[in-house]
Design a protein around this motif. Structure first.
Motif, PDB file in Angstrom:
ATOM      1  N   LYS A  38      -9.378   6.458  -1.117  1.00  0.00           N
ATOM      2  CA  LYS A  38      -9.444   5.581  -0.084  1.00  0.00           C
ATOM      3  C   LYS A  38      -9.599   3.632  -0.695  1.00  0.00           C
ATOM      4  CE  LYS A  38      -9.239   3.999   4.018  1.00  0.00           C
ATOM      5  NZ  LYS A  38      -9.483   2.738   4.548  1.00  0.00           N
ATOM      6  N   ASN A  39      -9.311   3.315  -1.297  1.00  0.00           N
ATOM      7  CA  ASN A  39      -9.601   2.216  -1.666  1.00  0.00           C
ATOM      8  C   ASN A  39     -10.784   0.770  -1.074  1.00  0.00           C
ATOM      9  OD1 ASN A  39      -8.180   1.669  -4.592  1.00  0.00           O
ATOM     10  ND2 ASN A  39      -6.421   1.047  -3.306  1.00  0.00           N
ATOM     11  N   ASP A  42      -9.915  -1.802   2.701  1.00  0.00           N
ATOM     12  CA  ASP A  42      -8.622  -1.377   2.439  1.00  0.00           C
ATOM     13  C   ASP A  42      -7.836  -2.395   1.282  1.00  0.00           C
ATOM     14  OD1 ASP A  42      -7.827   0.560   4.707  1.00  0.00           O
ATOM     15  OD2 ASP A  42      -8.539  -1.075   5.866  1.00  0.00           O
ATOM     16  N   GLY A  44      -6.089  -2.857  -2.269  1.00  0.00           N
ATOM     17  CA  GLY A  44      -4.567  -2.135  -3.462  1.00  0.00           C
ATOM     18  C   GLY A  44      -5.266  -1.449  -4.243  1.00  0.00           C
ATOM     19  N   TYR A  45      -6.669  -1.673  -5.093  1.00  0.00           N
ATOM     20  CA  TYR A  45      -7.065  -1.485  -6.095  1.00  0.00           C
ATOM     21  C   TYR A  45      -8.688  -0.960  -5.899  1.00  0.00           C
ATOM     22  CZ  TYR A  45      -8.970  -5.846  -7.377  1.00  0.00           C
ATOM     23  OH  TYR A  45      -9.800  -7.039  -7.325  1.00  0.00           O
ATOM     24  N   PHE A 104      -6.926   3.936  -8.776  1.00  0.00           N
ATOM     25  CA  PHE A 104      -5.610   3.884  -7.551  1.00  0.00           C
ATOM     26  C   PHE A 104      -6.616   5.556  -7.039  1.00  0.00           C
ATOM     27  CE2 PHE A 104      -2.923   1.477 -10.167  1.00  0.00           C
ATOM     28  CZ  PHE A 104      -3.195  -0.215  -9.771  1.00  0.00           C
ATOM     29  N   THR A 453      -0.498  -6.909  -4.678  1.00  0.00           N
ATOM     30  CA  THR A 453      -1.607  -6.148  -4.837  1.00  0.00           C
ATOM     31  C   THR A 453      -3.173  -6.346  -4.434  1.00  0.00           C
ATOM     32  OG1 THR A 453       0.106  -4.545  -6.043  1.00  0.00           O
ATOM     33  CG2 THR A 453      -2.397  -3.503  -6.842  1.00  0.00           C
ATOM     34  N   ASN A 458      -3.466  -6.788   3.726  1.00  0.00           N
ATOM     35  CA  ASN A 458      -1.979  -4.827   3.474  1.00  0.00           C
ATOM     36  C   ASN A 458      -1.998  -5.453   2.278  1.00  0.00           C
ATOM     37  OD1 ASN A 458      -1.884  -4.649   6.251  1.00  0.00           O
ATOM     38  ND2 ASN A 458      -0.908  -6.631   6.923  1.00  0.00           N
ATOM     39  N   GLN A 460      -0.091  -4.765  -0.949  1.00  0.00           N
ATOM     40  CA  GLN A 460       1.073  -3.392  -1.937  1.00  0.00           C
ATOM     41  C   GLN A 460       0.298  -2.490  -2.955  1.00  0.00           C
ATOM     42  OE1 GLN A 460       4.027  -4.876  -1.249  1.00  0.00           O
ATOM     43  NE2 GLN A 460       5.033  -3.007  -1.836  1.00  0.00           N
ATOM     44  N   HIS A 461       0.766  -1.229  -2.179  1.00  0.00           N
ATOM     45  CA  HIS A 461       0.155  -0.427  -3.028  1.00  0.00           C
ATOM     46  C   HIS A 461       1.116   0.158  -4.012  1.00  0.00           C
ATOM     47  CE1 HIS A 461      -3.169   0.310  -0.476  1.00  0.00           C
ATOM     48  NE2 HIS A 461      -2.644   0.596   0.578  1.00  0.00           N
ATOM     49  N   TYR A 463       2.336   2.807  -6.818  1.00  0.00           N
ATOM     50  CA  TYR A 463       2.714   4.143  -6.735  1.00  0.00           C
ATOM     51  C   TYR A 463       1.872   5.238  -7.723  1.00  0.00           C
ATOM     52  CZ  TYR A 463       6.340   4.036  -3.695  1.00  0.00           C
ATOM     53  OH  TYR A 463       7.062   3.083  -2.225  1.00  0.00           O
TER      54      TYR A 463
END
Ligand SMILES: Nc1ncnc2c1ncn2[C@@H]1O[C@H](COP(=O)(O)OP(=O)(O)OP(=O)(O)O)[C@@H](O)[C@H]1O
Ligand SMILES: O=P(O)(O)OC[C@H]1O[C@H](OP(=O)(O)OP(=O)(O)O)[C@H](O)[C@@H]1O
Ligand SMILES: O=C(O)c1cccnc1
Length: 488
Positions: A38-39, A42, A44-45, A104, A453, A458, A460-461, A463
């Motif tokens: 888990k980043n 919270d 994105g990277y 990630f 990201t 929130n 953007q994750h 993939y």
């Protein structure tokens, strides 16, 4: 620090298991992956960091006479095993994602391919090093992003969880994009810029604030940052700083790198008022820096409030990653070599929580970049011997929600393998770049992800998909295990 022998920096169970492998002649070559789930915060990277210290650790891995004597004193290890330890050397291969790379969840940051005794021993040290530095590099990167081009100085040593966390935290913070650190030992060890202002004690040690400022400015005219909040920022601190700057100007001393530091009060309001006073006195090139329990959220908020701060000192919240104190990296067995065929047999760890089910096999990671934007389209975890052709379409799908498929069209993407060889047969084959080079590289890495990201709320994750082949191996193993479970 780099030549320190950290061989006993391991959990006791690694050594009891090692003795178990030794006694049962279990010498299989295995693959272990170090990855996180888990980043931090919270986000994105994350930013990978710590590899250079892993390299030092592996290079210096040997049990000294004192180490063996200590282990003997624990009354757990037999002489034959202790004799084996006396000659122990790491003989395996290590692959890793270079420091400073944007990473990630679920991607192996470090992969160890070695006889099981060796691969087991190194688990704890690899994790403690990578977990700590990747956490702080990620936190620093977030703080740097919030500052939108302003410089961030790392001020955390005094509040770090001990000397090691202060020193290696400073290293990681530099990788994350800070412009300098107050930590002099980190400066010496890693050849990074050391920077600083002065403390309240400096002001308090003089009969008055003006004399303190004047004395400091005379000594350091080229790097003159005056801390203005000891008594009253707007009534005393800023006017006294202006008086000293005026005297310097009148004496013909060139004012280049100069300004003030705010360390308390409403930083947005104070900075706006201070800006007005400095500008009115003709010091519009004097910078305003600030410190005081800052983090990425506060810096973002202060900027939204229109603050006039352009330089930031960040300590406690960054060096301790206060709101997210653990990176959570784990080290999992992924494959065991079949002695007869020399092939790796994939292994899987089950969990009620599907996110915690490991990815089996001897793997690597490819990063898929868009040719037009240079941004990351997705990452692909696959078997180490898989190859892909950029002139062909590529179908990628989310391993959890497999109906989510994307076609990456032929010739619109480029691939980069993220894991690079670091040790081959126990020999180091990797030259670590300097920390400042890693920092430059990491800055470019951040350009490969979208602002969506990088945002804090929130994000953007990106993939991280599995190749068809790996997905099949994983689902077949899961199927097999669930059928076996029915037998009970
Ligand atoms: N404009 C602002 N918006 C949001 N938070 C702010 C703003 N200005 C300052 N802060 C934060 O509010 C907190 C202020 O804390 P506090 O009042 O305890 O201490 P202080 O102002 O630093 O004073 P002192 O150092 O004298 O205790 C700090 O974390 C600071 O970073
Ligand atoms: O707030 P942080 O992000 O942790 O940044 C570091 C803090 O350390 C110093 O304060 P400290 O009270 O230790 O010393 P000082 O007397 O020089 O202010 C400095 O003035 C910052 O406020
Ligand atoms: O140089 C500074 O201003 C500094 C250094 C450490 C902690 N706080 C501030």
């Amino acid at each position: 620090m780099s030549t320190m022998n950290l061989t006993l920096l391991t959990d006791f169970y690694e050594l009891t298991m090692m003795q178990g492998y030794f006694k049962t002649q279990n010498t299989e070559k295995v693959v272990f992956d170090a990855f996180y789930r888990k980043n931090p915060c919270d986000g994105g990277y994350a930013i990978a960091a710590g590899l250079d210290q892993v390299i030092d650790y592996i290079k210096n891995l040997r049990f000294s006479k004192e180490d063996i004597a200590y282990l003997r004193s624990l009354n757990t290890f037999d002489e034959d095993f202790l004799n084996y330890l006396a000659d122990f050397r790491f003989s395996g291969d290590i692959y890793a994602i270079p420091e400073g790379t944007v990473v990630f969840p679920r991607e192996p940051l470090v992969k160890v391919v070695a006889p099981i005794m060796e691969a087991q021993l190194v688990e704890t040290a690899i994790l403690t090093i990578i977990n700590h530095q990747s956490l702080i590099a990620t936190k620093a990167s977030r703080v740097v992003c919030a500052a939108k081009g302003d410089g961030i100085m790392e001020f955390g040593l005094r509040r770090a969880q001990g000397p090691d966390a202060g020193v290696y935290g400073a290293r990681a913070a530099m990788i994350g994009g800070c412009i300098g650190t107050s930590n002099v030992l980190a400066g010496q060890l890693f050849d990074v810029p050391v920077k600083g202002t002065h403390a309240h004690s400096w002001i308090m040690s003089f009969p008055d604030e003006y004399t303190a400022f004047k004395t400091y400015a005379n000594m350091y005219p080229d790097a003159c940052c005056l801390l203005v909040d000891t008594y009253d920022t707007l009534k005393s601190g800023v006017p006294n700083a202006i008086r000293v700057f005026e005297e310097m100007r009148n004496a013909g001393i060139p004012l280049k790198n100069y300004g003030i530091r705010l360390d308390s009060g409403d930083l947005a309001y104070m900075s706006k008022q201070a800006r007005k006073l400095l500008d009115a006195a003709g010091f519009d090139d004097a910078y305003i820096s600030a410190s005081s329990d800052l983090d990425e959220y506060l810096i973002e908020s202060l900027k939204a409030q229109g603050c006039k701060i352009t330089s930031w000192g960040v300590g406690t919240n960054m060096i301790t990653s206060r709101d997210c104190p653990a990176f959570g990296g784990v080290y999992k067995l992924a494959a065991v070599e079949d002695k007869e065929t020399g092939e790796f047999i994939p292994k899987i760890k089950l969990s009620e929580n599907t996110e915690k089910i490991t990815n089996p096999g001897n793997k690597t990671i490819y990063r898929i970049y868009s040719k037009t934007t240079g941004k990351i389209r997705a990452d692909l975890i696959c078997l180490a011997d898989e190859t892909f052709d950029e002139s062909k379409d590529m179908i990628i799908f989310d391993p959890q929600e497999t109906w989510k498929k994307t076609k990456v069209r032929a010739n619109t993407y480029t691939l980069r393998e993220l894991l690079v060889p670091v040790f081959k047969n126990g020999e180091c084959v990797y030259d670590s770049p300097s920390v400042m080079k890693i920092r430059d590289y990491s800055k470019k890495e951040l350009d490969t992800i979208w602002d969506e990201t990088k945002r804090f709320a929130n994000p953007q994750h990106v993939y991280v998909d599995l190749s068809d082949k790996l997905y099949k191996i994983k689902s077949d193993l899961l199927e097999k295990m669930s059928l076996e479970a029915l037998e009970y």
